[in-house]
Enzyme design. Structure first.
Site, mmCIF file in Angstrom:
data_model
loop_
_atom_site.group_PDB
_atom_site.id
_atom_site.type_symbol
_atom_site.label_atom_id
_atom_site.label_comp_id
_atom_site.label_asym_id
_atom_site.label_seq_id
_atom_site.Cartn_x
_atom_site.Cartn_y
_atom_site.Cartn_z
ATOM 1 N N TYR A 161 0.840 -1.203 0.000
ATOM 2 C CA TYR A 161 0.000 0.000 0.000
ATOM 3 C C TYR A 161 0.875 1.253 0.000
ATOM 4 O O TYR A 161 0.642 2.203 -0.748
ATOM 5 C CB TYR A 161 -0.949 -0.011 1.212
ATOM 6 C CG TYR A 161 -1.722 1.279 1.362
ATOM 7 C CD1 TYR A 161 -2.668 1.660 0.407
ATOM 8 C CD2 TYR A 161 -1.493 2.135 2.436
ATOM 9 C CE1 TYR A 161 -3.363 2.855 0.526
ATOM 10 C CE2 TYR A 161 -2.183 3.334 2.563
ATOM 11 C CZ TYR A 161 -3.115 3.684 1.608
ATOM 12 O OH TYR A 161 -3.796 4.879 1.720
ATOM 13 N N SER A 187 -4.189 13.972 6.450
ATOM 14 C CA SER A 187 -5.165 13.532 5.446
ATOM 15 C C SER A 187 -6.524 13.299 6.102
ATOM 16 O O SER A 187 -6.601 12.846 7.246
ATOM 17 C CB SER A 187 -4.673 12.222 4.814
ATOM 18 O OG SER A 187 -5.744 11.541 4.202
ATOM 19 N N GLN A 223 -5.736 18.306 4.891
ATOM 20 C CA GLN A 223 -6.094 18.005 3.497
ATOM 21 C C GLN A 223 -7.503 17.431 3.451
ATOM 22 O O GLN A 223 -7.785 16.406 4.062
ATOM 23 C CB GLN A 223 -5.089 17.015 2.893
ATOM 24 C CG GLN A 223 -5.456 16.538 1.484
ATOM 25 C CD GLN A 223 -6.172 15.197 1.504
ATOM 26 O OE1 GLN A 223 -5.770 14.289 2.229
ATOM 27 N NE2 GLN A 223 -7.244 15.071 0.730
ATOM 28 N N TYR A 227 -10.583 15.692 1.612
ATOM 29 C CA TYR A 227 -11.252 14.976 0.520
ATOM 30 C C TYR A 227 -12.660 15.537 0.508
ATOM 31 O O TYR A 227 -13.329 15.535 1.547
ATOM 32 C CB TYR A 227 -11.299 13.470 0.809
ATOM 33 C CG TYR A 227 -10.140 12.686 0.240
ATOM 34 C CD1 TYR A 227 -10.069 12.421 -1.122
ATOM 35 C CD2 TYR A 227 -9.134 12.201 1.064
ATOM 36 C CE1 TYR A 227 -9.006 11.706 -1.655
ATOM 37 C CE2 TYR A 227 -8.060 11.481 0.540
ATOM 38 C CZ TYR A 227 -8.014 11.239 -0.824
ATOM 39 O OH TYR A 227 -6.967 10.541 -1.339
ATOM 40 N N ARG A 242 -4.814 0.128 -8.712
ATOM 41 C CA ARG A 242 -3.541 -0.328 -8.146
ATOM 42 C C ARG A 242 -3.573 -1.839 -7.948
ATOM 43 O O ARG A 242 -4.152 -2.347 -6.971
ATOM 44 C CB ARG A 242 -3.290 0.370 -6.810
ATOM 45 C CG ARG A 242 -3.337 1.880 -6.941
ATOM 46 C CD ARG A 242 -3.051 2.590 -5.647
ATOM 47 N NE ARG A 242 -3.493 3.977 -5.753
ATOM 48 C CZ ARG A 242 -4.102 4.662 -4.785
ATOM 49 N NH1 ARG A 242 -4.332 4.085 -3.609
ATOM 50 N NH2 ARG A 242 -4.475 5.906 -4.972
ATOM 51 N N LYS A 296 -3.793 20.839 -4.242
ATOM 52 C CA LYS A 296 -2.769 19.790 -4.413
ATOM 53 C C LYS A 296 -3.174 18.854 -5.558
ATOM 54 O O LYS A 296 -4.337 18.477 -5.670
ATOM 55 C CB LYS A 296 -2.665 18.995 -3.111
ATOM 56 C CG LYS A 296 -1.750 17.786 -3.165
ATOM 57 C CD LYS A 296 -1.603 17.193 -1.763
ATOM 58 C CE LYS A 296 -0.658 16.016 -1.732
ATOM 59 N NZ LYS A 296 -1.253 14.761 -2.160
ATOM 60 N N HIS A 298 0.210 12.604 -6.932
ATOM 61 C CA HIS A 298 -0.295 11.694 -5.912
ATOM 62 C C HIS A 298 0.633 10.479 -5.748
ATOM 63 O O HIS A 298 0.182 9.346 -5.572
ATOM 64 C CB HIS A 298 -1.716 11.235 -6.255
ATOM 65 C CG HIS A 298 -2.559 10.997 -5.032
ATOM 66 N ND1 HIS A 298 -3.429 11.923 -4.547
ATOM 67 C CD2 HIS A 298 -2.654 9.939 -4.203
ATOM 68 C CE1 HIS A 298 -4.038 11.444 -3.483
ATOM 69 N NE2 HIS A 298 -3.582 10.232 -3.244
ATOM 70 N N ARG A 333 0.225 7.312 -8.040
ATOM 71 C CA ARG A 333 -0.814 6.357 -7.631
ATOM 72 C C ARG A 333 -2.113 6.546 -8.413
ATOM 73 O O ARG A 333 -3.085 5.860 -8.172
ATOM 74 C CB ARG A 333 -1.108 6.534 -6.134
ATOM 75 C CG ARG A 333 0.087 6.219 -5.273
ATOM 76 C CD ARG A 333 -0.080 6.789 -3.873
ATOM 77 N NE ARG A 333 -0.959 6.008 -3.025
ATOM 78 C CZ ARG A 333 -0.630 4.882 -2.434
ATOM 79 N NH1 ARG A 333 0.558 4.377 -2.614
ATOM 80 N NH2 ARG A 333 -1.476 4.251 -1.646
HETATM 81 C C1 LIG Z 1 0.309 5.377 0.963
HETATM 82 C C2 LIG Z 1 -0.047 6.743 0.454
HETATM 83 C C3 LIG Z 1 -1.267 7.307 0.815
HETATM 84 C C4 LIG Z 1 -1.587 8.606 0.383
HETATM 85 N N1 LIG Z 1 -2.751 9.171 0.805
HETATM 86 C C5 LIG Z 1 -3.022 10.464 0.468
HETATM 87 C C6 LIG Z 1 -4.159 11.119 1.004
HETATM 88 O O1 LIG Z 1 -4.919 10.567 1.785
HETATM 89 N N2 LIG Z 1 -4.373 12.404 0.616
HETATM 90 C C7 LIG Z 1 -3.524 13.071 -0.246
HETATM 91 O O2 LIG Z 1 -3.752 14.247 -0.548
HETATM 92 N N3 LIG Z 1 -2.445 12.467 -0.753
HETATM 93 C C8 LIG Z 1 -2.162 11.191 -0.404
HETATM 94 N N4 LIG Z 1 -1.030 10.594 -0.874
HETATM 95 C C9 LIG Z 1 -0.121 11.348 -1.767
HETATM 96 C C10 LIG Z 1 0.916 12.129 -0.954
HETATM 97 O O3 LIG Z 1 0.330 13.201 -0.274
HETATM 98 C C11 LIG Z 1 2.017 12.699 -1.840
HETATM 99 O O4 LIG Z 1 1.433 13.410 -2.907
HETATM 100 C C12 LIG Z 1 2.940 11.631 -2.397
HETATM 101 O O5 LIG Z 1 3.193 10.629 -1.448
HETATM 102 C C13 LIG Z 1 4.245 12.285 -2.836
HETATM 103 O O6 LIG Z 1 5.102 11.355 -3.412
HETATM 104 P P1 LIG Z 1 6.263 10.582 -2.607
HETATM 105 O O7 LIG Z 1 5.596 9.512 -1.830
HETATM 106 O O8 LIG Z 1 7.140 10.099 -3.681
HETATM 107 O O9 LIG Z 1 6.948 11.606 -1.716
HETATM 108 C C14 LIG Z 1 -0.689 9.302 -0.467
HETATM 109 C C15 LIG Z 1 0.530 8.715 -0.821
HETATM 110 C C16 LIG Z 1 0.850 7.458 -0.370
HETATM 111 C C17 LIG Z 1 2.182 6.878 -0.753
#
Ligand SMILES: Cc1cc2nc3c(=O)[nH]c(=O)nc-3n(C[C@H](O)[C@H](O)[C@H](O)COP(=O)(O)O)c2cc1C
Length: 385
Positions: free
Chosen positions: A34, A116, A137, A139, A174, A261, A285, A288
């Protein structure tokens, strides 16, 4: 405002990759997948860091050097470093109490922590642990009454910056998560149970801290929601596609700063500007959502060049070291965020993980600045080749 704690990292883990490797050994496979995985074929995931690393910087060896200062002013607060902790959902699944560990470390080391909506700590607890400095942040909820209620809670918690998300119009595809049947709490398939049994430290900590929950969402969730209905509830709870009609009323009602964002194009950056927002985070993101998308360093460089003097342009995705932070700032970002780097740190080292990761990144960035002969982070663009 300075660090409350001295910079000190554990020399057994001098890189984010070391932390990632240790995290992989310490947490169950479904939790690691995850955290670590991306969408579809993970092309975008792999590309982000490698594209950042194509950026080259030039040193000024013979110029007079007045020492370094990496303090960075952002939205009226002077942070001790030009990087912050990005919002990550389900943090308590990857390591029990991960959100709390990171929130505390963000206060101790004076960097931003973004909570988050779908993580395992409430807005109120985040505010308590960060003395009212945690960003939130959102949603976007499907019902405006829930939106208003959450925003009122964030305001009551003194949250200075609201982060709106635009890059999740649909859930990412994913394969790893689909295979693992990831949900909250994770489905107890035989495979997942075996994975937990193989990670006794994680299992013990989880027992000690209790099953993680969506603490911010708890008031809106039906009592005794069973696993089968949780996915359905989440689907109904959020209206995923963001648009100007949803942002405008939030701009009117939120007195603090607002950051959008997930921006990936100049057109969306311009819309954010016209809507009166204070900043944007160029992000994909964490690779993802859109596997065919660009790596963030490219659009960020274009957007910062065009709009950087009118709106605060920040960047996340793929940053894994102090030199990566320097490369992003030299390319035009006013600030950077990381998601996985901090979560690898906590999953690898538990309660020490937040402090270690921040210290490691600060130490690496200091070394780059000294090597370049760069005294302030705002001077990094002059070192871009
Ligand atoms: C496991 C995971 C969960 C995430 N959940 C959220 C989320 O709930 N809300 C959000 O705005 N971004 C979420 N993100 C994106 C992160 O805020 C961020 O954009 C991203 O991790 C940046 O890339 P990096 O992991 O390479 O630093 C998530 C990323 C990961 C890896």
């Amino acid at each position: 405002m300075r660090n409350k704690k001295a910079i000190k990292f554990n020399s057994r883990y001098p890189s984010i990759e070391d932390l990632r490797e240790r995290a992989k050994r310490r947490i169950p496979g479904f939790a690691f997948d995850y955290l670590d995985g991306g969408c579809n074929e993970e092309v975008n995931l792999r590309k982000n860091t490698s594209k950042i690393r194509e950026v080259e910087l030039k040193p000024d060896y013979l110029s007079e050097y007045k020492g370094f200062n990496m303090e960075t002013e952002l939205f009226g607060h002077t942070y001790s470093a030009p990087f912050g902790i990005a919002p990550v959902g389900l943090q308590g699944l990857m390591w029990p109490n991960a959100s709390e560990i990171l929130a505390k470390a963000s206060l101790d080391y004076n960097i931003p922590f973004v909570l988050s909506t779908v993580t395992t700590m409430s807005i109120e607890r985040a505010s308590e642990l960060t003395e009212g400095r945690a960003w939130f942040q959102l949603y976007h909820p499907a019902e405006n009454s829930v939106r208003d209620n959450i925003l009122a809670r964030a305001e009551a918690a003194a949250c200075p910056v609201l982060v709106l998300l635009c890059d999740v119009p649909t859930f990412g595809f994913r394969p790893k998560e689909i295979r693992n049947g990831l949900s909250m709490p994770p489905k107890m398939t035989l495979n997942n149970v075996l994975q937990i049994l193989g990670k006794p430290n994680w299992a013990l900590q989880t027992l000690k801290h209790g099953q993680p929950n969506f603490e911010t969402l708890r008031p809106y969730m039906p009592k005794n929601l069973n696993l089968k209905h949780l996915g359905l509830f989440m689907d109904k709870m959020f209206s995923k596609r963001m648009n100007e009609e949803k942002i405008a009323p939030i701009r009117d009602m939120w007195k603090g700063k607002i950051v959008l964002k997930g921006v990936a194009t100049e057109a969306d950056a311009e819309k954010a500007l016209k809507l009166g927002l204070d900043g944007i985070i160029v992000s994909n993101h964490g690779g993802r959502q859109l596997d065919a998308g660009e790596s963030t360093i490219k659009p960020m460089t274009r957007i910062a060049k065009k709009y950087g003097d009118q709106i605060t342009v920040m960047m996340d995705r793929g940053i894994r070291s102090g030199p990566d932070v320097a490369r992003a700032l030299a390319s035009g970002a006013a600030f950077t965020f990381m998601g996985r780097s901090f979560m690898y740190g906590v999953s690898a080292l538990g309660a020490e993980g937040g402090a270690h990761t921040i210290s490691l990144l600060q130490t690496q960035l200091q070394q780059v600045m000294e090597q370049l002969g760069c005294s302030r982070v705002s001077d990094l663009p002059s070192h871009l080749i």
